[in-house]
Structure formats: C-alpha cells, structure tokens
Write an enzyme that holds these catalytic residues in place. Structure first.
Site, mmCIF file in Angstrom:
data_model
loop_
_atom_site.group_PDB
_atom_site.id
_atom_site.type_symbol
_atom_site.label_atom_id
_atom_site.label_comp_id
_atom_site.label_asym_id
_atom_site.label_seq_id
_atom_site.Cartn_x
_atom_site.Cartn_y
_atom_site.Cartn_z
ATOM 1 N N ASP A 9 0.858 -1.179 0.000
ATOM 2 C CA ASP A 9 0.000 0.000 0.000
ATOM 3 C C ASP A 9 0.897 1.233 0.000
ATOM 4 O O ASP A 9 1.856 1.304 0.780
ATOM 5 C CB ASP A 9 -0.901 0.019 1.232
ATOM 6 C CG ASP A 9 -1.922 -1.115 1.229
ATOM 7 O OD1 ASP A 9 -1.966 -1.875 0.244
ATOM 8 O OD2 ASP A 9 -2.674 -1.235 2.215
ATOM 9 N N ASP A 131 -15.295 -4.226 -1.232
ATOM 10 C CA ASP A 131 -14.854 -3.837 0.109
ATOM 11 C C ASP A 131 -16.097 -3.718 0.981
ATOM 12 O O ASP A 131 -16.958 -2.869 0.729
ATOM 13 C CB ASP A 131 -14.097 -2.514 0.057
ATOM 14 C CG ASP A 131 -12.880 -2.587 -0.864
ATOM 15 O OD1 ASP A 131 -12.273 -3.670 -0.934
ATOM 16 O OD2 ASP A 131 -12.560 -1.579 -1.513
#
EC number: 5.3.1.16
Length: 239
Positions: A9, A131
């Site tokens: 990330d 998500d």
C-alpha cells in the site's frame, strides 16, 4: 494451492499500512516499495497487490511512478487499485506495468464505465473490488458506505462477466484478528467457480491454512508480514 498475494500500500511513494482503512492510523514500513517487492520476488512470490492510497483518496491515480519502478525492476505480476475512476486512469495503470486492475468504487458509482472496461480488456485483466462493511459495499477509500449489498452486487457483476473478486472485510483489515472465513465460505457456496481473493485480517500462517482448507483460491495479506507474524520462509510451503 492457495495463491499468495502480498500487498504493498502506497502513500507518498512509501510502503505503508492502515488499520480499517483509517488514514490517521498510517504506519510507514519502508521508504522504498521497490526494495520490498524485490525481497518478495527473491523469496518465490510471483504476484503483488499494489494499492495507491493517495489515489483512492484523490479519485485519480497518483503513485503511478512507484508502480512503474516496481514493474520495471521485478518480474512480479501486479494487480493495481486505488483511484481508478476514468479511462485515462486505467491507461496510466496499464502503461506503468499493471497486468490487472481492481475497481471498487467505480463499479458502484459508474457501473456503465466499469462494464465497458470488462468488455474492452476482459475478465482476466479487470478484477472487482468488493470492500465490505456490515455486508454493504464501501467506496471512496472506505470513507463512505453505499446502499449496495454484497451478494446482489456479486451476482450482478458475475452475470456481467467478472471472474475475479477481491473481497475485503473492512472490520478485519489491518487488525491482525483473523479473516472473515464464514463470509468467504458463504460467497463460494453461492459462486463456486469465482476466483475469490480474500483480503483483510490475516494474522498468521494458520489463517492462510484455514483459507486454503476452506477452498479460497487466493489471499492478500500485508501487515502480518510487515510485523513479522508471518515470515517469507513460512510461506514457502504454499509456493
């Protein structure tokens, strides 16, 4: 064998992790994501999940230079997500080395565009990002909750040609408390041919073993690796 997909990330070109998508919880693990990627590759990892967290917050791709560096200095298969909101963003991702891209918010906010991507690039290159928070799809870097419920969302997009889904339980992500096994089992019971990529909560090699035993095809993990709860040596059993 379950496919192992470490995550990198990125914020400000650095390798970071968040907890439950909270940008205020940012922890920098390495100033140079390329070093991290090269170490993964040296230990037998073949695929990488790269998330542009700046892009997710800014609604357009930001860290494409970092993507280019990782792709040009390793042979890893990269799927890239974060900030993909337009055809231009998609082109930037592919031109900078992504072999696959993951669309989450775009699949909720602009389904017509996302479906055009599926038609144009094929289900091998376009991954659906689901998500989930309380079984609803979250968007915009997980800051907002949509009215889309998970199972109708999955049914709709599998009918439109999607074959690969990254499903992240936001309540688990970055918490090192174990993945949402029951949720993944439920998804696979309804969609047995889906290439489901579990994401969020992995805290140990036992969690990966449990996902493998449940028939989950692939798993994304990050914090457990960066915190030393899983070692690259332990992962050799799955490679």
């Amino acid at each position: 064998m379950i496919e192992l997909i470490p995550a990198i990330d990125i914020i400000d070109g650095k390798c970071v992790r968040l907890s439950q998508g909270d940008y205020g919880s940012k922890k920098v693990y390495n100033e140079n994501p390329v070093e991290v990627a090269k170490e993964f590759e040296a230990n037998g990892i073949r695929r990488l999940h790269v998330v542009d967290l700046d892009g997710a917050a800014s609604h357009h791709v930001v860290n494409y230079r970092t993507l280019d560096l990782i792709s040009s200095r390793t042979s890893l298969i990269i799927d890239f997500g974060g900030g993909l909101k337009s055809d231009e963003d998609l082109i930037i991702a592919f031109e900078n080395g992504a072999q696959m891209v993951t669309g989450g918010s775009i699949a909720v906010r602009n389904p017509d565009l996302f479906c055009r991507w599926i038609d144009r690039y094929g289900s091998g290159k376009i991954i659906l990002g689901a998500d989930v928070k309380d079984r609803r799809i979250a968007v915009n870097g997980w800051k907002d909750e949509s009215t889309c419920e998970l199972f109708p969302f999955l049914k709709d997009y599998t009918q439109k040609g999607i074959e690969k889904v990254i499903c992240t339980d936001i309540s688990c992500d970055g918490m090192l408390a174990g993945p949402s096994l029951d949720l993944y089992k439920e998804i696979l019971a309804e969609h047995p041919t889906l290439y489901l990529i579990a994401s969020g909560g992995v805290s140990s090699i036992a969690d990966i073993e449990a996902l493998h035993e449940a028939g989950v095809p692939a798993v994304i993990f990050g914090k457990a690796l960066y915190e030393g709860r899983i070692t690259l040596k332990e992962l050799q059993a799955f490679l």
